[in-house]
Design a protein around this motif. Structure first.
Motif, PDB file in Angstrom:
ATOM      1  N   ALA A 270       0.821  -1.213   0.000  1.00 31.90           N
ATOM      2  CA  ALA A 270       0.000   0.000   0.000  1.00 31.90           C
ATOM      3  C   ALA A 270       0.857   1.266   0.000  1.00 31.90           C
ATOM      4  O   ALA A 270       0.524   2.251  -0.662  1.00 31.90           O
ATOM      5  N   GLN A 292      -6.004  -1.279   1.711  1.00 32.70           N
ATOM      6  CA  GLN A 292      -5.923  -2.663   1.248  1.00 32.70           C
ATOM      7  C   GLN A 292      -7.013  -3.469   1.945  1.00 32.70           C
ATOM      8  O   GLN A 292      -6.958  -3.663   3.150  1.00 32.70           O
ATOM      9  N   SER A 532       0.803  -5.530   5.597  1.00 31.45           N
ATOM     10  CA  SER A 532      -0.115  -6.064   4.603  1.00 31.45           C
ATOM     11  C   SER A 532      -0.298  -7.558   4.822  1.00 31.45           C
ATOM     12  O   SER A 532       0.594  -8.344   4.564  1.00 31.45           O
TER      13      SER A 532
END
Lengths: 862, 328
Positions: A270, A292, A532
């Motif tokens: 991201a 995300q 993430s």
């Protein structure tokens, strides 16, 4: 360590294009800050030190870490409640599709979208002229445009995008965007790229079709090879493969009336996406928010910005409406960034006692049309080979070229899976030549812990020798190797991998990972982090660390991740960095709050802070837990009353590591994981079918924060390696009478065959814990390392079974059958079998010999 | 994702209604039962019908009837039902086996006998998206004029890819075919034609309404062998069906069908002379394998090494004969 000799030619392609851009491949001492000024070493961030170190539990023992906890998002996923990018539907949302090139290489003469734009329900068409700015994940090789402006470089390269009321309408509109092409000669393989520099694939290349060339030499390779008792040469071909995540790329862009852009995207980076969006769209970064959602698999295939993200954003800016783009499965094959095809030539020397001497590698890499992470790939193809075995001298010469095919990039085990395959086959051949058990050869050369590799990489914890012991024992190796009937066999291989890299992709002195932690009076904690989660479980790692430190149940922790508006920067999910780096950041944030809570309670009860335990929702003193006891909720309230609103930050920045030479930081990691596999195969010599019945996977992950998640990564990795070994081929049809080159051989999950559960071997995960001094609770990576040995272990097992050497991937039936017919396989099999009786040479032997590294001749060691 | 083309959805309540619609609109209609093959083909724009005629409500075509004379199966019986059916497993194990080897459990639960029998031929240059075929320049089976498998060819050589058809031929099965005016019966052996564009004898307006295996085929020694890269999902890269009548005096009669190579299943010729009076053993398997190897010519129509597929013809024939003969 001998001084490395860097024979690299003067930099061309990597030269910074902007005056103040930092050095591409900085040395360990030459890090710069934006603006080009050196940051004094003493000003650098230094992570806090904790009494007892990072590897130890906050109290006497672990309460959460090491337990078989569920992933915190698991139920949402299996009950269909998790929100993926394609689940997002905003009011007035349009759908967009990309027009793609039907030629492998062609100049774009004219694009006529009038007919498409005239269709009712079609709202906008954009072309390369609307998004001319170049981008790319590596700042000094930015050679991509969201839509090709002047020419297309592979079949499927994006040329235009259309937004319409529905996906169907957008697809129909594509047929009414007319592109006039002027076809150009296309480069379809490495040799053509080198032979025809004039057919230039990528104008941003420094010369011809050269993407990157690296030549590094450590020690006297030729001398070492000359002094060896045996030298084996081998030519290998590693076929390309792609990630094939279940979820195709998808994003939704929403540019609102205030000029603020929100982008939901199925990405694993991201932060980098945030930066490139600002650059390409010309929108200030502070006016962009990247979110995300839950990601349905990535494996490296979503670790850089893609055309769809820029196009959706631009179309939203033009139409004033939200825009969604969902790639088809076919488009995922064109987005690619998968495993690079590599041609690898090795010469490797060995002494009669099993000591590896010189290693000489020449590697040619097919990069596809763009750079992607190619600069790093080219380095990794050589830099990551220097453990788990000590080698006296090492040289590699790697060349990445551009071709008119979808761009290759980082797939799980980026850059090092291919050389690992070749090298572990080399070791198997060397072991056969000197008549030594291949596990024993590996054991004798194990580099050991707290040492340095021949190319200057710092090794800390190292459980490789134990990994070998584990797979040897679990597979019943000694009774099987060279002892099974013709058609059945076992093979072994080892590997190492990084736990994150010690540099950010754009050089800076800021933390690589940040965490904010908030405690609530209700007894709840919220972790804010840019990390993430792509299914590997980093959200769960964050929750577990907070639960461990603050005595909470996992269900009482909320993780808010990968939202650039809400969370501090983490660089993303690549290079196996999350557990190590974000885990460390989270550990610091949680310990800071734990200190406040423990201090508050210690003051109240008149004991030392070290006597406070927080576990299972209860805070108590170890001195008198019956009476000096309260819920953690009450403890948080007492702490808030004493210190004010409760929150903390933690961050991680790795120490500066690596060799002191150009490129010496590439491959440097704060910790390395180690893996050994034994594969067992059953082959049908009549058809060439090979069934891999078992793979035993031993992996040193430092400490398994969540053993069930680590096992999942080990199984998934071994599966993916097995898949590349036996099935997957990301290949293209050659030009023919009635069509041009560069057509994908079959961009679907029917034709691109990933193995089914019925094809998959029994996978046995054996966790080895070396407890790394710098990892969070001693943890290292587990997501990529365990892939590497699958491929060579299977190749070596096929040799044990059939007497053939599979030096080209994949080992599918037509290839195995042709190898069986090419020579006298049975005779080779008998010969190899004859050598098994050879007893290990006296001297350094036994399972512990390689572990310490002591008493060895020391060549190549520090 | 790939979208479906626009079409009208018809769901006739009975066979007469279905045939009545087809009598007038067959050329613009696509008949769908399980849809497992039709839906991806629609998404690839291989079919662009005005109507989709879904046969799901035609319960009259969903039956398995065992009688003294024959076994008859309705075309809407799913492949998993065939694979499970006790009588079929007992009397015609090679058919149950072939049905059980189609694709995956989910697809077998949807896919039907009739659908598999009438499966559209497959080719690496045909079963692709519109975009891909556009980049190819299309082919003579759809939207184009050239063949990419046989560059000079004028006839489509897309591969017959049904698992059940070779077995049905080996078992001397027949199909009932109906249209609005009446019906006819055709041996499965004569059902297929060597044209990959449309590889069976169905003319517009016709539907397969019944598959019949004669009682005489009970007790045949039969087998089905399928070459597929993966243990599930894949269409056959090569398939071999074998059936023989064996008595004390050895083989009386045998059928050997090799398929997934060209547009129609290939029934290996000259078998009677080869098998008559011989025991069903490895020597016979070898002789049959040699005959099949000589008579088969794989093409590059499916994305798997054609030379290898040719090499595997005798191997899979030998294995089929061994399986049929119960040779361990």
């Amino acid at each position: 360590m001998k001084a490395p000799r860097n024979n690299e030619p003067p930099p061309k392609g990597d030269a910074p294009r902007k005056r103040d851009a930092p050095q591409a491949e900085s040395t360990a001492t030459g890090m710069k800050v934006p603006g080009g000024r050196d940051m004094p070493r003493e000003d650098r961030l230094k992570p806090p030190q904790w009494p007892g170190g990072r590897a130890q539990p906050p109290g006497a023992s672990f309460h959460v870490i090491g337990r078989r906890n569920r992933k915190i998002e698991g139920l949402a996923k299996v009950t269909g409640r998790a929100i993926y990018a394609d689940d997002i539907a905003l009011p007035r949302m349009l759908h967009a599709k990309l027009k793609r090139s039907i030629h492998a290489h062609a100049r774009i003469v004219r694009i006529d979208a009038r007919e498409a734009l005239a269709m009712p329900g079609v709202h906008a068409v954009i072309t390369g002229r609307d998004l001319p700015e170049y981008f790319g994940i590596i700042p000094w090789t930015q050679d991509e445009q969201a839509l090709c402006e002047t020419k297309a470089r592979y079949v499927g390269d994006a040329i235009a995008a259309v937004a319409a009321d529905s996906e169907w309408l957008a697809e129909e509109a594509l047929k009414r965007i007319h592109v006039e092409y002027e076809p150009l000669p296309a480069i379809t393989c490495i040799d053509e790229a080198l032979e025809h520099p004039e057919w230039r694939v990528n104008e941003k290349s420094s010369e011809g079709n050269l993407s990157k060339h690296v030549h590094l030499e450590f020690g006297d390779v030729d001398g070492e090879l000359a002094g060896s008792d045996a030298v084996v040469g081998g030519d290998y071909w590693y076929e390309g493969s792609t990630h094939a995540p279940i979820e195709p790329h998808c994003c939704v862009a929403d540019f609102d009336a205030t000029g603020f852009l929100t982008l939901y995207s199925s990405t694993q980076v991201a932060h980098y996406l945030h930066r490139d969006l600002a650059k390409v769209l010309g929108v200030k970064a502070q006016r962009i928010r990247v979110i995300q959602p839950v990601v349905g698999g990535a494996f490296g295939g979503k670790s850089e910005p893609f055309s769809l993200e820029f196009c959706a954003a631009k179309l939203s800016m033009q139409t004033g409406r939200p825009v969604k783009i969902l790639y088809t499965r076919e488009e995922v094959f064109y987005a690619h960034r998968g495993r690079h095809p590599m041609r690898l030539c090795y010469r490797t020397g060995i002494r009669r006692d099993g000591t590896l001497t010189g290693v000489d590698a020449r590697i040619a890499i097919d990069g596809g049309a763009y750079s992607s992470f190619g600069l790093v790939t080219t380095y990794y193809s050589g830099q990551l080979l220097t453990a788990p075995y000590r080698m006296s001298a090492y040289r590699f010469d790697s060349t990445r070229v551009f071709t008119n095919k979808p761009c290759c990039g980082p797939k799980r085990g980026h850059g090092s899976v291919q050389p690992r395959f070749a090298f572990e086959c080399q070791i198997d051949k060397l072991a056969e030549v000197i008549g030594m058990d291949p596990i024993e050869v590996r054991r004798r050369n194990s580099i050991g812990e707290h040492t340095r590799t021949v190319n200057g990489m710092r090794i800390t914890s190292n459980g490789f020798a134990e990994c070998l012991d584990e797979v040897e024992r679990a597979s019943d190796w000694k009774r099987k190797f060279r002892r099974l009937p013709y058609g059945r066999g076992v093979g072994v291989a080892g590997s190492m991998y990084i736990s994150g890299t010690n540099y950010c992709i754009y050089p800076n002195e800021m933390p690589q990972s940040g965490v904010q932690l908030k405690l609530d009076r209700s007894g709840r904690a919220t972790v804010f982090c840019g990390a993430s989660d792509i299914g590997q479980g980093v959200d769960s790692v964050l929750a577990m660390i907070v639960a461990e430190e603050l005595g909470l149940d996992l269900g009482d922790i909320r993780v808010v991740a990968a939202d650039t508006d809400l969370t501090p920067v983490d660089l993303g999910s690549y290079s196996s960095r999350e557990t190590f780096m974000v885990g460390n950041a989270c550990l610091d944030a949680a310990r800071k709050l734990r200190e406040q809570v423990a201090g508050t309670l210690a003051a109240r009860w008149g004991c030392a802070a070290s006597e406070i335990t927080l576990a299972g929702g209860v805070a108590c003193s170890v001195r008198d837990p019956e009476r000096e006891c309260m819920s953690v909720r009450e403890a948080f309230q007492a702490t808030e009353a004493r210190h004010g609103t409760l929150g903390s930050v933690g961050w991680y920045q790795s120490p500066k590591l690596g060799g002191d030479y150009r490129g010496g930081t590439i491959g440097a990691s704060p910790a390395y994981s180690f893996t050994a596999h034994v594969a067992e195969v059953e082959c049908d010599p009549e058809t060439g079918f090979v069934r891999v019945s078992n793979i035993w996977v031993a992996h040193d992950c430092g400490r398994a924060l969540s053993p069930v998640a680590v096992e999942g990564q080990m199984e998934g990795s071994a599966y993916m390696g097995f898949a590349e070994a036996m099935f997957e081929q990301h290949v293209f049809k050659p030009a023919a009478v009635h069509h041009g080159p560069g057509l994908h051989d079959g961009p679907s999950l029917l034709d691109y065959r990933i193995p089914t559960s019925l094809d998959t071997p029994d996978l046995v995960s054996l966790i080895v814990e070396s407890v790394d001094p710098e990892g969070p609770y001693g943890a290292k990576e587990a997501g990529e390392g365990p892939l590497h040995p699958s491929v060579p272990a299977i190749a070596n097992a096929i040799h044990d079974a059939l007497g053939i050497r599979c030096d080209r991937l994949p080992f599918h039936p037509p290839r195995v059958l042709s190898l069986l017919r090419a020579g006298d396989a049975r005779a080779a099999w008998e010969k190899a079998r004859g050598r098994v009786a050879t007893a290990p040479v006296a001297g350094v032997g036994g399972s512990g010999a390689g572990r310490s590294g002591a008493g060895r001749s020391g060549a190549g060691a520090c | 994702m790939l979208t479906l083309p626009a079409f009208e959805w018809l769901r006739p309540a009975n066979l007469d209604d279905a045939l009545a619609h087809l009598a007038n609109h067959a050329a613009e209609s696509l008949v769908v039962a399980g849809g497992t093959d039709a839906v991806p083909n629609l998404k690839h724009r291989l079919h662009e019908p005005r109507w989709i005629v879904h046969l799901g409500r035609l319960d009259e075509l969903r039956f398995v009837r065992e009688s003294e004379g024959a076994l008859s199966i309705g075309p809407l019986v799913t492949l998993s039902a065939i694979a499970r059916h006790e009588g079929i497993r007992r009397d015609f194990p090679s058919l149950a086996r072939a049905a059980s080897l189609v694709a995956s459990p989910q697809i077998r639960n949807m896919g039907t006998l009739g659908g598999n029998l009438c499966l559209d031929t497959r080719c690496t240059y045909y079963n692709q998206t519109y975009f891909w075929r556009d980049a190819l320049g299309f082919c003579l089976k759809k939207d184009g004029v050239r063949c990419h498998v046989v560059p000079q060819g004028r006839r489509c050589v897309a591969a017959h890819s049904s698992d059940v058809s070779p077995v049905l031929i080996s078992l001397d099965a027949s199909v009932d075919i109906s249209n609005a005016r009446g019906s006819r019966t055709v041996p499965v052996d004569e059902f297929f034609v060597g044209d990959g564009v449309h590889n069976n004898v169905l003319v517009p307006g016709e539907l397969v309404t019944r598959v019949t295996i004669p009682a005489a085929s009970r007790g045949l020694r039969a087998a089905y062998q399928k070459l597929r890269p993966r243990a599930a999902i894949d269409f056959p890269m090569l398939s071999v069906a074998f059936a023989a009548r064996v008595s004390d005096g050895g083989c009386e009669h045998a059928r050997l069908v090799v398929s997934a190579l060209g547009a129609k299943p290939r029934r290996i010729g000259g078998l009677d002379a080869l098998v008559k009076g011989r025991p069903l053993d490895d020597a016979l398997g070898e002789a049959l394998a040699e005959a099949a190897y000589r008579q088969c010519r794989p093409l590059t129509n499916v994305a798997y090494d054609d030379a290898y597929r040719h090499e595997m013809v005798p191997v899979f024939v030998r294995r089929a004969v061994r399986e049929a003969g119960g040779i361990a």
